[in-house]
Design a protein around this motif. Structure first.
Motif, mmCIF file in Angstrom:
data_model
loop_
_atom_site.group_PDB
_atom_site.id
_atom_site.type_symbol
_atom_site.label_atom_id
_atom_site.label_comp_id
_atom_site.label_asym_id
_atom_site.label_seq_id
_atom_site.Cartn_x
_atom_site.Cartn_y
_atom_site.Cartn_z
ATOM 1 N N TRP A 20 0.844 -1.204 0.000
ATOM 2 C CA TRP A 20 0.000 0.000 0.000
ATOM 3 C C TRP A 20 0.879 1.254 0.000
ATOM 4 O O TRP A 20 0.594 2.224 -0.702
ATOM 5 N N THR A 21 1.928 1.244 0.793
ATOM 6 C CA THR A 21 2.846 2.387 0.841
ATOM 7 C C THR A 21 3.520 2.583 -0.512
ATOM 8 O O THR A 21 3.655 3.708 -1.007
ATOM 9 N N LYS A 22 3.922 1.468 -1.129
ATOM 10 C CA LYS A 22 4.572 1.540 -2.440
ATOM 11 C C LYS A 22 3.609 2.088 -3.489
ATOM 12 O O LYS A 22 3.991 2.911 -4.317
ATOM 13 N N ASN A 37 12.028 19.742 -10.379
ATOM 14 C CA ASN A 37 12.815 19.414 -9.178
ATOM 15 C C ASN A 37 12.190 18.339 -8.300
ATOM 16 O O ASN A 37 12.635 18.149 -7.173
ATOM 17 N N TYR A 38 11.165 17.653 -8.773
ATOM 18 C CA TYR A 38 10.560 16.571 -7.993
ATOM 19 C C TYR A 38 11.432 15.331 -8.122
ATOM 20 O O TYR A 38 11.824 14.940 -9.213
ATOM 21 N N LYS A 39 11.748 14.721 -7.014
ATOM 22 C CA LYS A 39 12.523 13.475 -6.995
ATOM 23 C C LYS A 39 11.574 12.308 -6.747
ATOM 24 O O LYS A 39 10.745 12.366 -5.843
ATOM 25 N N ALA A 40 11.702 11.286 -7.540
ATOM 26 C CA ALA A 40 10.830 10.119 -7.412
ATOM 27 C C ALA A 40 11.023 9.459 -6.057
ATOM 28 O O ALA A 40 12.137 9.375 -5.541
ATOM 29 N N LYS A 41 9.920 9.000 -5.477
ATOM 30 C CA LYS A 41 9.960 8.276 -4.209
ATOM 31 C C LYS A 41 10.158 6.794 -4.501
ATOM 32 O O LYS A 41 9.588 6.256 -5.440
ATOM 33 N N VAL A 42 10.959 6.162 -3.673
ATOM 34 C CA VAL A 42 11.217 4.723 -3.781
ATOM 35 C C VAL A 42 10.909 4.107 -2.421
ATOM 36 O O VAL A 42 11.274 4.674 -1.384
ATOM 37 N N VAL A 43 10.245 2.963 -2.429
ATOM 38 C CA VAL A 43 9.879 2.285 -1.190
ATOM 39 C C VAL A 43 10.575 0.930 -1.164
ATOM 40 O O VAL A 43 10.506 0.179 -2.133
ATOM 41 N N THR A 44 11.255 0.623 -0.059
ATOM 42 C CA THR A 44 11.899 -0.680 0.099
ATOM 43 C C THR A 44 11.375 -1.349 1.359
ATOM 44 O O THR A 44 10.938 -0.694 2.292
ATOM 45 N N PHE A 45 11.447 -2.648 1.346
ATOM 46 C CA PHE A 45 10.965 -3.430 2.489
ATOM 47 C C PHE A 45 11.698 -4.765 2.556
ATOM 48 O O PHE A 45 12.207 -5.149 3.593
ATOM 49 N N TYR A 80 10.456 1.498 4.063
ATOM 50 C CA TYR A 80 11.341 2.655 4.099
ATOM 51 C C TYR A 80 11.152 3.437 2.803
ATOM 52 O O TYR A 80 11.308 2.889 1.716
ATOM 53 N N VAL A 81 10.794 4.716 2.906
ATOM 54 C CA VAL A 81 10.565 5.573 1.745
ATOM 55 C C VAL A 81 11.718 6.565 1.650
ATOM 56 O O VAL A 81 12.058 7.225 2.625
ATOM 57 N N PHE A 82 12.317 6.650 0.456
ATOM 58 C CA PHE A 82 13.376 7.635 0.251
ATOM 59 C C PHE A 82 13.255 8.211 -1.157
ATOM 60 O O PHE A 82 12.515 7.685 -1.989
#
Length: 132
Positions: A20-22, A37-45, A80-82
């Motif tokens: 869901w977070t991803k 200037n928007y940086k894409a979000k990446v979600v890891t788990f 983890y979102v970065f």
């Protein structure tokens, strides 16, 4: 302590939260595909959970830190979102819409698999309760 929730069921629940977070991150990325200037979000788990489980399974080395149980590792697992650091366009926007659409489809398939696995788990519990 929840005696009806196995470690595998707990991992499925945590996986669902990750998915869901991803999905939310992917949708944010697509919505901001034209934002400078928007940086894409990446979600890891998976990598984090795998690393922590390997640490929990490793033998304790002469008075090292207290080991966590598998249950504790799973209960503390969080996505983890970065922000991705790669730049894809001259306006410093880091979103590749095609890649995001592919990830969204992959995420949907993963969600479907997790739903099926959770359903199977509860089907087995229902059979056990009924004595079949």
């Amino acid at each position: 302590m929840d005696f009806l929730t196995s470690n595998s069921q707990l991992l499925l629940e945590k996986s669902m939260g990750f998915l869901w977070t991803k999905q939310a991150a992917i949708l944010d990325n697509i919505a901001n595909a034209e934002t400078p200037n928007y940086k894409a979000k990446v979600v890891t788990f998976e990598d984090t959970v795998r690393e922590k489980l390997e640490q929990a399974a490793a033998p304790v080395q002469g008075g090292a830190a207290v080991k966590q149980s598998v249950r504790e590792v799973l209960e503390s697992a969080e996505p983890y979102v970065f922000e991705a650091q790669e730049q894809t366009r001259m306006d410093d926007n880091g979103v590749n819409v095609t890649d995001q659409m592919i990830e969204m489809i992959r995420n949907a398939y993963q969600q479907q698999y997790v739903y099926q696995a959770i359903n199977k788990h509860y089907s087995i519990l229902r059979m056990a309760v009924r004595g079949q």
